[in-house]
Design an enzyme around this catalytic site. Structure first.
Site, PDB file in Angstrom:
ATOM      1  N   LYS A  60       0.723  -1.302   0.390  1.00  0.00           N
ATOM      2  CA  LYS A  60       0.502  -0.363   0.069  1.00  0.00           C
ATOM      3  C   LYS A  60       1.092   1.314  -0.305  1.00  0.00           C
ATOM      4  O   LYS A  60       0.082   1.818  -0.810  1.00  0.00           O
ATOM      5  CB  LYS A  60      -1.183  -0.176   0.878  1.00  0.00           C
ATOM      6  N   THR A  61       1.944   0.993   0.477  1.00  0.00           N
ATOM      7  CA  THR A  61       3.091   2.438   0.909  1.00  0.00           C
ATOM      8  C   THR A  61       3.813   2.500  -1.004  1.00  0.00           C
ATOM      9  O   THR A  61       3.377   3.727  -1.115  1.00  0.00           O
ATOM     10  CB  THR A  61       3.827   2.116   1.744  1.00  0.00           C
ATOM     11  N   ASP A 246      -1.931   7.663   4.961  1.00  0.00           N
ATOM     12  CA  ASP A 246      -1.911   6.381   5.022  1.00  0.00           C
ATOM     13  C   ASP A 246      -2.530   6.323   6.120  1.00  0.00           C
ATOM     14  O   ASP A 246      -2.776   6.588   7.251  1.00  0.00           O
ATOM     15  CB  ASP A 246      -0.209   6.361   4.958  1.00  0.00           C
ATOM     16  N   GLU A 247      -2.526   5.202   6.935  1.00  0.00           N
ATOM     17  CA  GLU A 247      -2.603   4.286   8.239  1.00  0.00           C
ATOM     18  C   GLU A 247      -3.751   5.052   8.836  1.00  0.00           C
ATOM     19  O   GLU A 247      -4.113   5.097   9.671  1.00  0.00           O
ATOM     20  CB  GLU A 247      -1.551   4.205   9.408  1.00  0.00           C
ATOM     21  N   GLN A 277      -5.130  -3.704  11.499  1.00  0.00           N
ATOM     22  CA  GLN A 277      -3.802  -3.652  12.311  1.00  0.00           C
ATOM     23  C   GLN A 277      -4.857  -2.851  12.739  1.00  0.00           C
ATOM     24  O   GLN A 277      -3.491  -1.789  13.043  1.00  0.00           O
ATOM     25  CB  GLN A 277      -3.189  -3.365  10.743  1.00  0.00           C
ATOM     26  N   ARG A 630       4.476  -9.580   9.673  1.00  0.00           N
ATOM     27  CA  ARG A 630       5.363  -8.841   9.685  1.00  0.00           C
ATOM     28  C   ARG A 630       6.940  -9.526   9.347  1.00  0.00           C
ATOM     29  O   ARG A 630       7.750  -9.615   8.642  1.00  0.00           O
ATOM     30  CB  ARG A 630       6.854  -8.102  10.849  1.00  0.00           C
TER      31      ARG A 630
END
Length: 782
Positions: A60-61, A246-247, A277, A630
């Site tokens: 996504k980044t 973002d996030e 998340q 992760r």
DNA sequence: AGCATTGCACTTTTT
DNA sequence: GTGCAATGCT
């Protein structure tokens, strides 16, 4: 991090796109070429609201970077018309490096950073309109707590009973919910909230007089600015035509407000997030922000990024089995083209020491077997305190490591002292900094003298620094006055240097001598400690010099200090060949070939405080999900049968999470399948536990109760360990044995569960009030 | 005022 | 075990 500031925003917002804005190598097609179809859709939908629901490892980044690049390459937007809000400075920096290549020098006008750093920058330019000097100080949690502690002392509130840390968290919560002191006071319920309410107004006032902002203010003050000055809002709306966040699942209410204010006109807003998340509810993050995005923007296009590029099939399957136990979530179908990979490994250990040793051995053998570098490994834990045992094992095994978070560089005492001196130079009203350093190193301005000055300031309605400037009038005893004058002159001299534009690192260096900090540090502690501290101060000065070299504009020092306050040591992570140790929270957004999720024990992970509420357990589960995802190649889970916590070792029970997960992808050491007991911690207690009806267990905190039931009361020397036996066991009249104080009689009991205390009259040590959680009391049979 | 010593409370995560 | 705050001594 550098934030050059265009002199006049309104000019920039009408400036024509110039040829050098976009590098010739990048075309719209080349920008989109290495995206998958979903990512491309999200990147290309440039007009109107877009909600991107993205699973872990979905790139996504990367998508965000390409979207920005696409905007630039198609000349839809000029760099200064784009705002990108990220969750960490690190994410911002990664994005920036890509954009820099694309947009060249013009990229400096593209604002990209965390909410806090972006709006600190806005306040630097506009804060004067709402009564804040440009050189405001930014107070971190520690500073805020100090301010509260002072206020509590003055208001005669017992800091032991009402921990400043909790009060600060409550006030932070109130501020995030945008409750004014008056509103908060009206709805305050119970003594704790009333104390917080009493302090709220005073705290706000203290910060305002000090020309200081806490973390929450950095979001709230811009909202106030936009509300009070619609023209300011218009200016930024006109400038930022494209917003990226973002996030988004981790935004709090204030951030939500800000975003909506800014996107209100054009609605070109693209938010990216993963509800699964969301792990920052404790600091006010509201998952509802992402869940209701489509209600806020009915025309929103929704794009799902469900392909995972990071992890093996087994890791992904495990992750899905974790999150599957949560009720509130957006359904996603994660998939990967990566192979199944190795099974997830479970490490079981007798103690936290053994857990750490096994991890260390796994790292060394994986390194030897697959040729991985140390930087391929990360060890995650729930609490910072857990890093110690892991560090010990790695050190003994000769494995290089780095600890991210915990007591970071900028939180070390000597660094904070130095920063406080520097802050004072440019913001002399900063009372918290003044208090911190006025008599450190000791220079004869003790508590009494300070009180004198504070009273004078109170009387004249001025800041304490202004009182110091008029020290002669304050009627101080000659000794005190002399000391105050010496301090004043020393500070003034350096203030003049800053004003005259002397190189800031020279001013800082001169301060270390003039204040006596250099001498003080050299005589404190062991030679090694004092050397390390001195080196930290030198490193800080080096950082200032470096910053000044990169940012030759004016106000270097104040900008430097503000940015330092927002810096975390995650931002300084290098790529040296070292194993990374960090909390699960800090791991968000990162990726490692091999990851260890440690301490999977009831009360630790999920953490005891969370075990009482379903919502909190769900957040713990999301945290587990974040940690597990992760890992790219290999994931390890671990737990220890006993753990050293709070100064003593106690048995632990394996985490419910280990029973919930898909056992099919997990292998115990030696390759055997793991043993699970499904439903061990489910809500219906009668099934699983034998609980006496109408007993005092009914009122027990769930953590306590589970721990008790899962680890049956131990016998020690034939006598029962009281804390573990439970609340009912200790009652007035009973005789107990304390490891330090010896035998005594219980006089009274108060509180429940974790909070339970007892007043005990010891035969030798006298009367004491003891927290049962910590004291390892044993019942004396009579 | 300034130091040393003792005692006491305390560990969730953080921009 | 740790770190800080109150206490007491110089």
């Amino acid at each position: 991090m550098s934030f050059p500031e265009p002199a006049d925003l309104s000019d920039l917002s009408v400036a024509p796109a110039s040829a050098e804005t976009v590098s010739r190598k990048e075309t719209p097609e080349s920008v989109l070429a290495d995206l998958n179809s979903s990512q491309r859709e999200a990147a290309q939908t440039t007009e109107g609201p877009v909600l991107v629901v993205a699973g872990p490892g979905s790139g996504k980044t990367r998508m965000l970077m390409h979207r920005i690049a696409y905007l630039l390459a198609t000349q839809r937007a000029r760099p200064w018309e784009i705002l990108a809000l990220t969750f960490t400075n690190k994410a911002a920096r990664e994005m920036r490096s890509r954009i820099d290549r694309l947009a060249g020098p013009a990229a400096r006008d593209l604002w990209m950073g965390t909410f806090h750093s972006i709006f600190a920058r806005v306040l630097r330019m506009e804060g004067e309109r709402i009564g804040y000097g440009r050189d405001f100080s930014i107070y971190d949690t520690d500073d805020s707590e100090r301010v509260l502690r002072q206020l509590m002392q003055r208001a005669d509130i017992d800091a032991k009973q009402y921990a400043p840390r909790s009060i600060r968290n409550m006030l932070s919560g109130a501020k995030n919910r945008m409750k004014s002191p008056e509103e908060y006071a009206r709805s305050a319920f119970g003594p704790f909230q009333q104390v917080a309410a009493q302090l709220y107004g005073l705290y706000e006032e203290a910060l305002r007089t000090a020309n200081a902002m806490d973390f929450d203010d950095l979001l709230l003050k811009p909202i106030a600015l936009f509300n009070q000055h619609p023209d300011a809002l218009e200016k930024y709306r006109a400038r930022w035509k494209y917003l990226h966040i973002d996030e988004y699942q981790d935004t709090n209410h204030a951030q939500y407000k800000l975003v909506n204010l800014l996107a209100g006109g054009h609605k070109n807003i693209c938010v990216v997030g993963d509800d699964a998340q969301s792990i920052y509810a404790f600091r006010g993050a509201d998952i509802a922000n992402i869940l209701s995005f489509r209600r806020d923007y009915p025309k929103a296009v929704t794009v799902r990024l469900e392909q995972n590029y990071r992890s093996t099939g087994n890791i992904l399957r495990l992750a899905e089995s974790i999150i599957g136990h949560n009720r509130d979530r957006i359904e996603k179908n994660l998939w990967t083209e990566n192979g199944e990979g190795e099974p997830v490994s479970l490490i079981e250990a007798e103690s936290e020491r053994e857990e750490a040793q096994k991890i260390e051995r796994e790292i060394r053998s994986a390194r030897a077997a697959f040729g991985y570098g140390y930087e391929y490994f990360a060890v995650f834990y729930r609490t910072n305190a857990q890093s110690r045992s892991i560090e010990d094992a790695l050190r003994q095994g000769g494995v290089p490591y780095r600890v991210v978070g915990g007591l970071s560089f900028y939180q070390r005492k000597e660094v904070k002292d130095m920063l406080a001196y520097l802050r004072l130079l440019i913001n002399p009203g900063d009372l918290a900094s003044l208090r911190r350093v006025i008599n450190y190193p000791a220079r004869g301005i003790g508590a009494r003298t300070f009180e004198w000055l504070a009273a004078f300031a109170e009387d004249r309605q001025c800041t304490v620094w202004e009182a110091i400037e008029q020290a002669a009038l304050a009627g101080l005893p000659p000794q005190g006055e002399r000391a105050v004058v010496a301090f004043r002159e020393m500070m003034r001299q350096h203030m003049r240097q800053v004003e005259a534009g002397a190189p800031v690192e020279d001013v800082a260096r001169s301060l270390t001598e003039a204040t006596g900090l250099a001498r003080q540090l050299q005589q404190d502690g062991t030679p090694e400690e004092s050397l390390a501290r001195w080196q930290n101060v030198q490193e800080l000065i080096g950082a200032i010099a470096e910053y000044a070299a990169d940012n030759p504009e004016e106000r270097t020092l104040s900008t430097f200090l503000q940015e330092m306050a927002l810096r975390t040591d995650l931002d300084d992570m290098d790529d040296e060949a070292r194993v990374t140790l960090m909390t699960l929270h800090a791991s968000k957004g990162l990726e490692f070939p091999v990851a260890f999720v440690t301490g999977l024990e009831e009360g630790l992970f999920p953490i005891s405080m969370a075990m009482q509420e379903q919502d909190a357990v769900e957040e713990e589960r999301r945290l587990f999900y974040v940690g597990a995802t992760r890992a790219a190649k290999q994931l390890y889970l671990s737990w220890a049968r006993s753990r050293f916590r709070f100064g003593s070792s106690s048995p632990s029970v394996r985490s419910r999470f280990l029973d919930e997960i898909d056992g099919g992808v997990v292998r115990a050491p030696g390759g055997s399948p793991i043993a699970q007991r499904k439903g061990r911690f489910q809500a219906d207690p009668e099934e699983t536990f034998d609980i006496p009806k109408n007993s005092s267990y009914d009122q027990m905190a769930p953590h306590y109760y589970r721990r008790n039931l899962a680890a049956p009361a131990r016998k020690a020397n034939g006598r029962t360990v009281v804390y573990e036996e439970g609340e009912g066991a200790i009652a007035p009249g009973r005789c107990v044995d304390h490891p330090k104080f010896g035998q005594g009689e219980v006089l009274s009991v108060e509180g429940h569960g974790e909070q339970m205390r007892a007043v005990i009259a010891f035969q030798e040590a006298g009367r004491k009030k003891i927290m049962l959680k910590y004291a390892q009391l044993r019942l004396v049979e009579q």
